[in-house]
Scaffold this motif. Sequence first.
Motif, PDB file in Angstrom:
ATOM      1  N   ARG A  48       0.743  41.373 -17.650  1.00 42.34           N
ATOM      2  CA  ARG A  48      -0.074  42.425 -18.123  1.00 42.34           C
ATOM      3  C   ARG A  48      -1.407  41.989 -18.327  1.00 42.34           C
ATOM      4  NH1 ARG A  48       2.519  46.437 -22.010  1.00 42.34           N
ATOM      5  NH2 ARG A  48       0.420  47.224 -22.116  1.00 42.34           N
ATOM      6  N   ARG A  49      -2.348  41.774 -17.640  1.00 36.78           N
ATOM      7  CA  ARG A  49      -3.646  41.000 -17.699  1.00 36.78           C
ATOM      8  C   ARG A  49      -4.359  41.391 -18.919  1.00 36.78           C
ATOM      9  NH1 ARG A  49      -6.414  37.345 -15.491  1.00 36.78           N
ATOM     10  NH2 ARG A  49      -8.571  38.309 -16.072  1.00 36.78           N
ATOM     11  N   ARG A  50      -4.529  42.853 -19.287  1.00 34.50           N
ATOM     12  CA  ARG A  50      -5.416  43.052 -20.307  1.00 34.50           C
ATOM     13  C   ARG A  50      -4.703  44.292 -21.196  1.00 34.50           C
ATOM     14  NH1 ARG A  50     -10.371  45.141 -19.499  1.00 34.50           N
ATOM     15  NH2 ARG A  50     -10.819  44.215 -21.293  1.00 34.50           N
ATOM     16  N   MET A 186     -15.200  34.834 -29.502  1.00 34.51           N
ATOM     17  CA  MET A 186     -14.365  34.288 -28.185  1.00 34.51           C
ATOM     18  C   MET A 186     -13.895  35.307 -27.573  1.00 34.51           C
ATOM     19  SD  MET A 186     -13.631  30.522 -28.068  1.00 34.51           S
ATOM     20  CE  MET A 186     -12.236  30.426 -27.498  1.00 34.51           C
ATOM     21  N   ARG A 187     -13.784  35.083 -26.249  1.00 35.00           N
ATOM     22  CA  ARG A 187     -12.944  36.399 -25.320  1.00 35.00           C
ATOM     23  C   ARG A 187     -13.347  37.525 -25.398  1.00 35.00           C
ATOM     24  NH1 ARG A 187     -11.692  32.801 -21.908  1.00 35.00           N
ATOM     25  NH2 ARG A 187     -10.109  34.472 -20.934  1.00 35.00           N
ATOM     26  N   CYS A 188     -14.633  37.734 -25.645  1.00 39.19           N
ATOM     27  CA  CYS A 188     -15.389  39.189 -25.679  1.00 39.19           C
ATOM     28  C   CYS A 188     -16.246  39.345 -24.697  1.00 39.19           C
ATOM     29  CB  CYS A 188     -15.966  39.311 -27.318  1.00 39.19           C
ATOM     30  SG  CYS A 188     -14.708  39.622 -28.429  1.00 39.19           S
ATOM     31  N   GLY A 189     -16.232  38.553 -23.692  1.00 33.32           N
ATOM     32  CA  GLY A 189     -17.207  38.722 -22.629  1.00 33.32           C
ATOM     33  C   GLY A 189     -18.543  37.915 -22.864  1.00 33.32           C
ATOM     34  N   THR A 190     -18.568  37.034 -23.650  1.00 29.85           N
ATOM     35  CA  THR A 190     -19.857  36.469 -23.879  1.00 29.85           C
ATOM     36  C   THR A 190     -20.468  35.565 -22.798  1.00 29.85           C
ATOM     37  OG1 THR A 190     -18.540  34.241 -24.569  1.00 29.85           O
ATOM     38  CG2 THR A 190     -19.410  35.883 -26.449  1.00 29.85           C
ATOM     39  N   THR A 191     -19.562  35.244 -21.994  1.00 31.36           N
ATOM     40  CA  THR A 191     -20.095  34.364 -20.685  1.00 31.36           C
ATOM     41  C   THR A 191     -20.806  35.220 -19.812  1.00 31.36           C
ATOM     42  OG1 THR A 191     -17.971  32.997 -20.818  1.00 31.36           O
ATOM     43  CG2 THR A 191     -19.209  32.660 -18.831  1.00 31.36           C
ATOM     44  N   SER A 192     -20.408  36.589 -19.681  1.00 29.33           N
ATOM     45  CA  SER A 192     -21.006  37.550 -18.904  1.00 29.33           C
ATOM     46  C   SER A 192     -22.349  38.197 -19.704  1.00 29.33           C
ATOM     47  CB  SER A 192     -20.029  38.817 -18.953  1.00 29.33           C
ATOM     48  OG  SER A 192     -20.690  39.849 -18.374  1.00 29.33           O
ATOM     49  N   LEU A 274     -18.168  42.257 -29.886  1.00 29.32           N
ATOM     50  CA  LEU A 274     -16.902  42.385 -30.456  1.00 29.32           C
ATOM     51  C   LEU A 274     -16.026  43.433 -29.434  1.00 29.32           C
ATOM     52  CD1 LEU A 274     -17.571  42.892 -34.316  1.00 29.32           C
ATOM     53  CD2 LEU A 274     -16.826  40.792 -33.116  1.00 29.32           C
ATOM     54  N   ARG A 275     -14.705  43.201 -29.312  1.00 24.75           N
ATOM     55  CA  ARG A 275     -13.979  43.641 -28.453  1.00 24.75           C
ATOM     56  C   ARG A 275     -12.716  44.150 -29.233  1.00 24.75           C
ATOM     57  NH1 ARG A 275     -11.274  40.050 -23.746  1.00 24.75           N
ATOM     58  NH2 ARG A 275      -9.903  41.678 -22.572  1.00 24.75           N
ATOM     59  N   ASP A 276     -12.030  45.265 -28.845  1.00 24.59           N
ATOM     60  CA  ASP A 276     -10.771  45.650 -29.487  1.00 24.59           C
ATOM     61  C   ASP A 276      -9.871  44.565 -29.884  1.00 24.59           C
ATOM     62  OD1 ASP A 276      -8.165  47.812 -29.106  1.00 24.59           O
ATOM     63  OD2 ASP A 276      -7.895  45.877 -29.064  1.00 24.59           O
ATOM     64  N   TYR A 282      -5.141  38.594 -27.799  1.00 27.06           N
ATOM     65  CA  TYR A 282      -4.133  38.485 -26.692  1.00 27.06           C
ATOM     66  C   TYR A 282      -4.739  37.601 -25.654  1.00 27.06           C
ATOM     67  CZ  TYR A 282      -0.732  38.936 -22.865  1.00 27.06           C
ATOM     68  OH  TYR A 282       0.096  38.786 -21.916  1.00 27.06           O
ATOM     69  N   SER A 283      -6.130  37.840 -25.510  1.00 29.61           N
ATOM     70  CA  SER A 283      -7.044  37.145 -24.460  1.00 29.61           C
ATOM     71  C   SER A 283      -6.996  35.793 -25.015  1.00 29.61           C
ATOM     72  CB  SER A 283      -8.303  37.609 -24.011  1.00 29.61           C
ATOM     73  OG  SER A 283      -9.113  37.029 -23.266  1.00 29.61           O
ATOM     74  N   HIS A 284      -7.301  35.604 -26.154  1.00 26.94           N
ATOM     75  CA  HIS A 284      -7.418  34.207 -26.651  1.00 26.94           C
ATOM     76  C   HIS A 284      -6.182  33.473 -26.697  1.00 26.94           C
ATOM     77  CE1 HIS A 284      -9.731  32.132 -30.204  1.00 26.94           C
ATOM     78  NE2 HIS A 284      -9.298  31.342 -29.452  1.00 26.94           N
ATOM     79  N   ASP A 483     -20.054  38.133 -12.129  1.00 24.90           N
ATOM     80  CA  ASP A 483     -19.603  39.164 -13.152  1.00 24.90           C
ATOM     81  C   ASP A 483     -18.487  40.056 -12.480  1.00 24.90           C
ATOM     82  OD1 ASP A 483     -19.616  39.827 -15.690  1.00 24.90           O
ATOM     83  OD2 ASP A 483     -20.849  41.467 -15.424  1.00 24.90           O
ATOM     84  N   ARG A 484     -17.586  40.744 -13.531  1.00 25.99           N
ATOM     85  CA  ARG A 484     -16.782  41.411 -13.085  1.00 25.99           C
ATOM     86  C   ARG A 484     -17.241  42.745 -12.686  1.00 25.99           C
ATOM     87  NH1 ARG A 484     -12.477  41.967 -17.369  1.00 25.99           N
ATOM     88  NH2 ARG A 484     -13.428  43.932 -17.757  1.00 25.99           N
TER      89      ARG A 484
HETATM   90  N1  LIG Z   1     -18.810  42.425 -18.521  1.00 25.85           N
HETATM   91  C1  LIG Z   1     -17.676  42.325 -19.069  1.00 25.85           C
HETATM   92  N2  LIG Z   1     -17.014  43.388 -19.648  1.00 25.85           N
HETATM   93  C2  LIG Z   1     -15.824  43.401 -20.318  1.00 25.85           C
HETATM   94  N3  LIG Z   1     -15.113  42.125 -20.550  1.00 25.85           N
HETATM   95  C3  LIG Z   1     -15.570  41.355 -19.821  1.00 25.85           C
HETATM   96  C4  LIG Z   1     -16.875  41.186 -19.170  1.00 25.85           C
HETATM   97  N4  LIG Z   1     -16.915  39.817 -18.584  1.00 25.85           N
HETATM   98  C5  LIG Z   1     -15.805  39.179 -19.040  1.00 25.85           C
HETATM   99  N5  LIG Z   1     -14.944  39.991 -19.763  1.00 25.85           N
HETATM  100  C6  LIG Z   1     -13.550  39.598 -20.295  1.00 25.85           C
HETATM  101  O1  LIG Z   1     -13.951  38.576 -21.695  1.00 25.85           O
HETATM  102  C7  LIG Z   1     -12.936  37.604 -21.352  1.00 25.85           C
HETATM  103  C8  LIG Z   1     -13.769  36.247 -21.379  1.00 25.85           C
HETATM  104  O2  LIG Z   1     -14.572  36.373 -22.527  1.00 25.85           O
HETATM  105  P1  LIG Z   1     -15.512  34.928 -22.795  1.00 25.85           P
HETATM  106  O3  LIG Z   1     -16.640  35.082 -21.627  1.00 25.85           O
HETATM  107  O4  LIG Z   1     -16.181  35.543 -24.163  1.00 25.85           O
HETATM  108  O5  LIG Z   1     -14.518  33.945 -23.054  1.00 25.85           O
HETATM  109  S1  LIG Z   1     -14.864  32.347 -23.737  1.00 25.85           S
HETATM  110  O6  LIG Z   1     -14.899  32.778 -25.066  1.00 25.85           O
HETATM  111  O7  LIG Z   1     -16.316  32.060 -23.246  1.00 25.85           O
HETATM  112  O8  LIG Z   1     -13.977  31.684 -23.257  1.00 25.85           O
HETATM  113  C9  LIG Z   1     -12.014  37.895 -20.254  1.00 25.85           C
HETATM  114  O9  LIG Z   1     -10.889  38.521 -21.076  1.00 25.85           O
HETATM  115  P2  LIG Z   1      -9.462  38.738 -20.223  1.00 25.85           P
HETATM  116  O10 LIG Z   1      -9.405  38.851 -18.971  1.00 25.85           O
HETATM  117  O11 LIG Z   1      -8.741  39.800 -21.128  1.00 25.85           O
HETATM  118  O12 LIG Z   1      -8.961  37.251 -20.776  1.00 25.85           O
HETATM  119  C10 LIG Z   1     -12.895  38.538 -19.464  1.00 25.85           C
HETATM  120  O13 LIG Z   1     -12.106  39.518 -18.497  1.00 25.85           O
END
Ligand SMILES: Nc1ncnc2c1ncn2[C@@H]1O[C@H](COP(=O)(O)OS(=O)(=O)O)[C@@H](OP(=O)(O)O)[C@H]1O
Length: 484
Positions: A48-50, A186-192, A274-276, A282-284, A483-484
Amino acid sequence: MDAPRPRPARSEDEDDPPQRQGLSTAQAFLAVLFVAATAAACMHLITRRRGPSPTGVMQREQASRVSYRRVVDLAGRGASRFDPVMANKLDHARLRARRARNRRRSRKRAAAAGSGGCYSLQKESCEPGSQAASANSSCVHPAADHLDAMRATTVCGQRLPRANPCWVEESGNVSCLPAVYLLGEMRCGTTSLYARLLSHPDVEAPLNKEPRYLTLPNYRYHTGSSYAANFAPVARQDARAITLDASPTVFNAPLLAPLWVKKWVPEAKHLVLLRDPIQRTYSHWRAGVDWLKDSSCFVAPAMPANASLARATGFFKPQPLPEIRMMREVFSFDAQARLGLVEVALRECGASLGWGQYGGDEVTLSNETKACILSTSLGEDVAALFRTRQALAGRRTDAERDAYAEGMRRVSACSQYMLVPGAGVWRSSRYASNLAAWYAAFPRSQIKVLATEELERDATAVMKDVISFLGLREMELPKPKHDR
Ligand SMILES: Nc1ncnc2c1ncn2[C@@H]1O[C@H](COP(=O)(O)OS(=O)(=O)O)[C@@H](OP(=O)(O)O)[C@H]1O
């Protein structure tokens, strides 16, 4: 998304060495049963990915706290009315006491060393493994550089009239620090968010998106000059250009990062995504499992004669080393949630097992600590888990403890320190106490809290808001390619 692989999610005080641990035969049998049950649950979670974690403890934790949505709402209004989600009042009291202690120590050290002078960002660094260090030249070691930073009151050179903080020294060389900190989480979409920001013509990419200088384990090994070297590209750009530090581990470094940034770049702007918290955690955790599976802890069996049949049947898939198989009970998400919460609750009450001690030696807690644990919202759960752990600890042989300790050490190193009970994965979800530390150092006008869910729902509106917050030229940004 072309996110770089996350690097070690080590937290500020994560230096505990692995301890001796073990497992009796009866316990091993029970563990196998437990592993089978949790493996099934784990597989379900991994596929379950997310999806939200079904962990009972986490759900109770979430239910007993103010909702995450409310944190994001309140963040815009003021820290004083801020009601923590993944932390309680103890966090704040402990943080305040720790800060006061650090301030006293810093004052003492500064008085001993004499104060004043400027801090050069153009020193040659002799960091471990660097050329300068091996040539034994007159380079500056990180410890000396940090002392220098503590004594100095200004950055050396003349501040240039630019949007980004840059200084020119007498030599004519320019050094810069970032104008913006994309703190995480971390894992809140920072790369995006980072990719979107870079598509603005006035935002210059640093050499390294995530220098992670301002987290304690890294800070020990690097100097301010080597950190500043990351931002050299902006020095060559026009006066409007700004750059950023997008290390997502910095938000979770409340003892060092806010104070360092406040001292050297007091006007810096901060973005907090910040994310739920359950989705994020779970993503981390899953990122840690991915690291583990790609590591030397999983080895491919020797290719049998009928290779194609072996591949088709999945026989050739990398398999965990025996000591890693034994640790599955520890790195399943459920176990991590429980152990992580025990460790967090213990630390809030001034105690710690040290991650390596799970299943190891028995630990004695003072009555005061016990009372403190019971006063937290998860007190009863923590006490029950703690009792089970203590009972296990007492029954292990030396050989079992050694095997357990080795397994724990390997899981930890192979997952880039993510699958460590009570470590970065869990502390990164304590948004409220981490945010409080940043609010204590910077005015609210310099901190923007964003929700990942908003970025997902309406990235254009979020970016408009961010551009205006950063004082950049208004324009609609293109969607990043990956991006997604
Ligand atoms: N635009 C947008 N909106 C919402 N969510 C997004 C977006 N882009 C990336 N993601 C999800 O963010 C997760 C990766 O986060 P990070 O890029 O911050 O990761 S990292 O900390 O740099 O490793 C990763 O979450 P999970 O798929 O649940 O692992 C991405 O799917």
